[in-house]
Scaffold this motif. Structure first.
Motif, PDB file in Angstrom:
ATOM      1  N   VAL A 148      32.829  56.604  55.897  1.00 47.98           N
ATOM      2  CA  VAL A 148      33.950  57.278  56.570  1.00 47.98           C
ATOM      3  C   VAL A 148      34.045  58.766  56.266  1.00 47.98           C
ATOM      4  CG1 VAL A 148      35.279  55.114  56.576  1.00 47.98           C
ATOM      5  CG2 VAL A 148      35.699  56.814  54.766  1.00 47.98           C
ATOM      6  N   GLU A 149      33.170  59.292  55.369  1.00 51.14           N
ATOM      7  CA  GLU A 149      33.405  60.677  54.935  1.00 51.14           C
ATOM      8  C   GLU A 149      33.383  61.662  56.102  1.00 51.14           C
ATOM      9  OE1 GLU A 149      30.590  61.913  51.915  1.00 51.14           O
ATOM     10  OE2 GLU A 149      29.033  62.257  53.389  1.00 51.14           O
ATOM     11  N   SER A 150      32.518  61.434  57.090  1.00 56.59           N
ATOM     12  CA  SER A 150      32.427  62.415  58.177  1.00 56.59           C
ATOM     13  C   SER A 150      33.636  62.355  59.123  1.00 56.59           C
ATOM     14  CB  SER A 150      31.136  62.215  58.970  1.00 56.59           C
ATOM     15  OG  SER A 150      31.149  60.959  59.614  1.00 56.59           O
ATOM     16  N   LEU A 151      34.471  61.325  59.000  1.00 55.91           N
ATOM     17  CA  LEU A 151      35.685  61.266  59.821  1.00 55.91           C
ATOM     18  C   LEU A 151      36.746  62.247  59.337  1.00 55.91           C
ATOM     19  CD1 LEU A 151      36.089  57.382  60.199  1.00 55.91           C
ATOM     20  CD2 LEU A 151      35.161  58.966  61.893  1.00 55.91           C
ATOM     21  N   GLU A 152      36.643  62.636  58.061  1.00 58.94           N
ATOM     22  CA  GLU A 152      37.575  63.618  57.483  1.00 58.94           C
ATOM     23  C   GLU A 152      39.046  63.215  57.612  1.00 58.94           C
ATOM     24  OE1 GLU A 152      36.647  67.574  58.741  1.00 58.94           O
ATOM     25  OE2 GLU A 152      34.635  67.488  57.883  1.00 58.94           O
ATOM     26  N   ILE A 153      39.314  61.947  57.368  1.00 57.04           N
ATOM     27  CA  ILE A 153      40.699  61.453  57.342  1.00 57.04           C
ATOM     28  C   ILE A 153      41.078  61.272  55.875  1.00 57.04           C
ATOM     29  CG2 ILE A 153      42.272  59.595  58.063  1.00 57.04           C
ATOM     30  CD1 ILE A 153      40.137  58.818  60.183  1.00 57.04           C
ATOM     31  N   PRO A 154      42.271  61.723  55.436  1.00 60.33           N
ATOM     32  CA  PRO A 154      42.684  61.483  54.051  1.00 60.33           C
ATOM     33  C   PRO A 154      42.548  59.995  53.714  1.00 60.33           C
ATOM     34  CG  PRO A 154      44.201  62.997  55.085  1.00 60.33           C
ATOM     35  CD  PRO A 154      43.266  62.525  56.170  1.00 60.33           C
ATOM     36  N   LEU A 155      41.902  59.711  52.584  1.00 58.75           N
ATOM     37  CA  LEU A 155      41.477  58.339  52.281  1.00 58.75           C
ATOM     38  C   LEU A 155      42.247  57.737  51.112  1.00 58.75           C
ATOM     39  CD1 LEU A 155      39.398  55.974  52.577  1.00 58.75           C
ATOM     40  CD2 LEU A 155      38.000  57.189  50.886  1.00 58.75           C
ATOM     41  N   ILE A 156      42.744  56.523  51.323  1.00 60.27           N
ATOM     42  CA  ILE A 156      43.296  55.716  50.238  1.00 60.27           C
ATOM     43  C   ILE A 156      42.309  54.569  50.042  1.00 60.27           C
ATOM     44  CG2 ILE A 156      45.246  54.273  49.515  1.00 60.27           C
ATOM     45  CD1 ILE A 156      46.985  56.041  51.426  1.00 60.27           C
TER      46      ILE A 156
ATOM     47  N   VAL B 274      43.269  49.833  43.637  1.00 61.77           N
ATOM     48  CA  VAL B 274      42.828  51.063  44.303  1.00 61.77           C
ATOM     49  C   VAL B 274      41.586  51.616  43.622  1.00 61.77           C
ATOM     50  CG1 VAL B 274      45.105  51.725  45.179  1.00 61.77           C
ATOM     51  CG2 VAL B 274      44.410  52.495  42.904  1.00 61.77           C
ATOM     52  N   TYR B 275      40.775  52.325  44.399  1.00 63.88           N
ATOM     53  CA  TYR B 275      39.617  53.009  43.819  1.00 63.88           C
ATOM     54  C   TYR B 275      39.531  54.423  44.355  1.00 63.88           C
ATOM     55  CZ  TYR B 275      35.123  54.294  42.100  1.00 63.88           C
ATOM     56  OH  TYR B 275      34.131  54.963  41.438  1.00 63.88           O
ATOM     57  N   GLY B 276      39.525  55.368  43.459  1.00 58.66           N
ATOM     58  CA  GLY B 276      39.339  56.757  43.840  1.00 58.66           C
ATOM     59  C   GLY B 276      38.525  57.460  42.767  1.00 58.66           C
ATOM     60  N   ALA B 277      37.632  56.707  42.111  1.00 60.82           N
ATOM     61  CA  ALA B 277      36.887  57.223  40.962  1.00 60.82           C
ATOM     62  C   ALA B 277      37.906  57.837  39.987  1.00 60.82           C
ATOM     63  CB  ALA B 277      35.799  58.192  41.405  1.00 60.82           C
ATOM     64  N   CYS B 278      37.612  59.001  39.448  1.00 63.73           N
ATOM     65  CA  CYS B 278      38.507  59.563  38.434  1.00 63.73           C
ATOM     66  C   CYS B 278      39.777  60.162  39.037  1.00 63.73           C
ATOM     67  CB  CYS B 278      37.780  60.604  37.597  1.00 63.73           C
ATOM     68  SG  CYS B 278      36.265  59.956  36.882  1.00 63.73           S
ATOM     69  N   SER B 279      39.941  60.060  40.353  1.00 64.87           N
ATOM     70  CA  SER B 279      41.201  60.501  40.970  1.00 64.87           C
ATOM     71  C   SER B 279      42.222  59.365  40.986  1.00 64.87           C
ATOM     72  CB  SER B 279      40.963  60.977  42.405  1.00 64.87           C
ATOM     73  OG  SER B 279      40.757  59.880  43.284  1.00 64.87           O
TER      74      SER B 279
ATOM     75  N   VAL C  14      42.976  53.662  55.149  1.00 65.75           N
ATOM     76  CA  VAL C  14      43.053  52.777  53.993  1.00 65.75           C
ATOM     77  C   VAL C  14      41.862  51.825  54.082  1.00 65.75           C
ATOM     78  CG1 VAL C  14      44.510  51.213  52.674  1.00 65.75           C
ATOM     79  CG2 VAL C  14      45.571  52.879  54.213  1.00 65.75           C
ATOM     80  N   GLY C  15      40.951  51.914  53.137  1.00 63.97           N
ATOM     81  CA  GLY C  15      39.754  51.097  53.284  1.00 63.97           C
ATOM     82  C   GLY C  15      39.019  50.860  51.998  1.00 63.97           C
ATOM     83  N   GLY C  16      38.117  49.910  52.060  1.00 62.24           N
ATOM     84  CA  GLY C  16      37.294  49.597  50.898  1.00 62.24           C
ATOM     85  C   GLY C  16      36.271  48.545  51.260  1.00 62.24           C
ATOM     86  N   ASP C  17      35.438  48.201  50.303  1.00 63.07           N
ATOM     87  CA  ASP C  17      34.379  47.219  50.533  1.00 63.07           C
ATOM     88  C   ASP C  17      34.019  46.550  49.217  1.00 63.07           C
ATOM     89  OD1 ASP C  17      31.722  48.714  49.467  1.00 63.07           O
ATOM     90  OD2 ASP C  17      33.044  50.171  50.416  1.00 63.07           O
TER      91      ASP C  17
END
Lengths: 347, 347
Positions: free
Chosen positions: B101-109, A111-116, B86-89
């Motif tokens: 995805v930030e402008s979608l405003e969905i809680p992100l994992i 998982v990646y959430g920076a310091c979160s 749930v996403g990443g790259d």
């Protein structure tokens, strides 16, 4: 099937029906962290900044490996007893984690959430245990001062000056082993469990200063704390402490202001791991500590101690992350923030 | 509570009791991918490699944003209807995802599993939906040829030669929206659901060649496929196809050999997205395609098409990732692999 999701419209929160129990925590930190105000609460303080490794990245991997093994040892478990490992770190492509945990041979959810990350990994691991997907899961993260400076700012040898809003990346790692009700808790004092989580959204106020992470992350912390309180219809005083990850003194002031605008006064029970972990007068750390390891090591040492010993009944643990990379920063992008909230309760 | 974990000793697998249904998939790719053998299956082919953005990283973010929105549109949903994303790259600190995805405003994992990310994000999103933690969740990932070359190998302007074992990073993004049984499926043909997942372990054979990712990842693919077949006591022929992510032609041969050593012959029904996506004769892509976007776009286009149209009943989808960073590679570290397996079934 009983639904565990919070029914409030637009809710980001989950309340667990089978709250995962913390079976053990472990924290390993560097010399500077050991000399700070929380020094007595860490399991191990390593004098060698290289942790016996060959590079800064290798040092961080070795620190994480040691932390994972210590958590296993404290719970009298072996790595094969852990169904899933949820972990990550600050380095590009999570190399501290990949090389740190590979020899444990536990199926990995990176998982990646920076310091979160400690909040995110704890939340995902809690879902796995609460839902019956894992009898035991480990959440882990780390950061290393030298590796992080090299990755995000300047190599140490460059000798740049640090502005007063800058934080100091904690050299530290924290690991939490969660288990379902079939497990026996070996530590003395109150059992601590994970009661609920609130996953955060990315919040971007357009701040572009990589030396002022507190300002980048405070809006995300405010967003997720306010969402949590709304989702469960709580007042801040429900928690003995609302503990953010690494806002530092600059970010703390912004958070308290933003929470006032949301209609909540958290000034009385807010605490920030980044502020607690160093003594700014003596240790020259300016705004405070930061990094995944900051909230992780503080949780696994100081915060767990207070919960186990009954000094606190429950806390809202809110690690905070700044979503930047050296590339995005140099290309002039803003630094968005994210934070995830985890309810820890002594029973 | 009914336990969903596979009871086999040492199992890495989960079978879902409320298998999440795929509500929609979307895939957006670049010009080269559109010209390849799977071109007809992609939703959108973008001629502009910058996707209207200012930098390669920005281009990838814009591609991912477009993919997420297309998946929402196809399911007649808005972003507020998605409980968790749930996403990443591949990029350091997941900046394509954060800014995408930030402008979608969905809680992100945020997740990282290198090119195995579509498997990891689908697996985590499936757990959230199966367990009743989310009524709907989106799994998303992407990669961009130019951003990946800049990040991992050489900037394009350097003009280096590519050895024959090298793969070509796919410019593409795929998004899957999963939902529980309260949702209505709008697409025609068979409904497709996620039946089970097997989370993989890191497997490190000590390969150090960043131009031969197939060799780095094949052992991880073999490990997770063999674990999956053992956990559920299955033979390879149970699946119409066992589809790896981006082993390429070199990695495919290694995988089939390794699986023979595990006691399984997958030579008849193995398929690799990296081999399918380009025509090596015409497109000069050497060993095949790679990148998170390779398996993601192939899943959301070609594979879903075959499942929906009843050409296949069930597949084991196994995106494969190589866990390196430019830093770890330059420091002489090996390139460990990881892969996660997801069972997709047409009902």
């Amino acid at each position: 099937m009983e639904k565990k999701l919070n029914k409030r419209k637009g809710s980001q929160s989950l309340e667990f029906t089978n709250p995962p129990v913390i079976l053990s925590t472990a924290c390993v930190v560097g010399k500077k962290e050991g000399e700070g105000p929380l020094g007595a609460y860490f399991d191990q303080i390593e004098e060698d900044p290289m942790f016996g490794g060959k590079t800064w990245e290798d040092a961080e991997s070795k620190m994480m490996f040691r932390t994972a093994n210590l958590a296993l040892k404290k719970a009298k478990l072996e790595s094969k007893n852990i169904r899933y490992l949820v972990g990550g770190d600050l380095l590009g492509q999570l190399i501290a984690t990949s090389f740190g945990v590979e020899s444990l041979e536990i199926p990995l959810i990176g998982v990646y959430g920076a310091c979160s990350t400690m909040g995110e990994s704890l939340a995902v691991a809690s879902v796995l245990v609460d839902g019956g997907y894992a009898d035991r899961a480990m959440a882990i993260t780390s950061s290393h001062f030298a590796g992080a400076e090299k990755q995000f700012r300047f190599p140490l040898a460059y000798g740049n000056q640090r502005p007063l809003a800058a934080t100091w990346t904690v050299t530290g790692s924290g690991a939490v082993i969660l288990g379902d009700e079939t497990n026996t808790v070996l530590y003395s004092g109150h059992k601590v469990h994970v009661r609920a989580v609130t996953f955060g959204k990315i919040v971007d106020y357009g701040v572009k200063d990589s030396m002022n992470m507190g300002a980048c992350m405070a809006p995300a912390a405010s967003s997720v704390i306010a969402a949590h309180l709304r989702d469960f219809n709580l007042i801040p005083a429900y928690y003995d402490k609302i503990v953010t990850g690494d806002l530092g003194s600059v970010g703390k002031d912004i958070l308290i202001d933003l929470m006032r605008q949301e209609g909540y006064d958290i000034s009385k029970n807010h605490m920030d791991c980044g502020i607690e972990i160093y003594d700014p007068e003596v240790q020259d750390t300016h705004s405070g500590g930061s990094g995944c390891g900051c909230s992780a090591a503080t949780l696994c040492g100081y915060l767990m101690n207070h919960l186990k010993e009954g000094k606190w009944k429950r806390i809202l643990f809110v690690p905070t992350g700044a979503l930047l990379s050296p590339v995005s920063f140099n290309e002039g992008q803003s630094v968005p923030g994210i934070a995830h909230a985890v309810v820890l309760e002594a029973v």
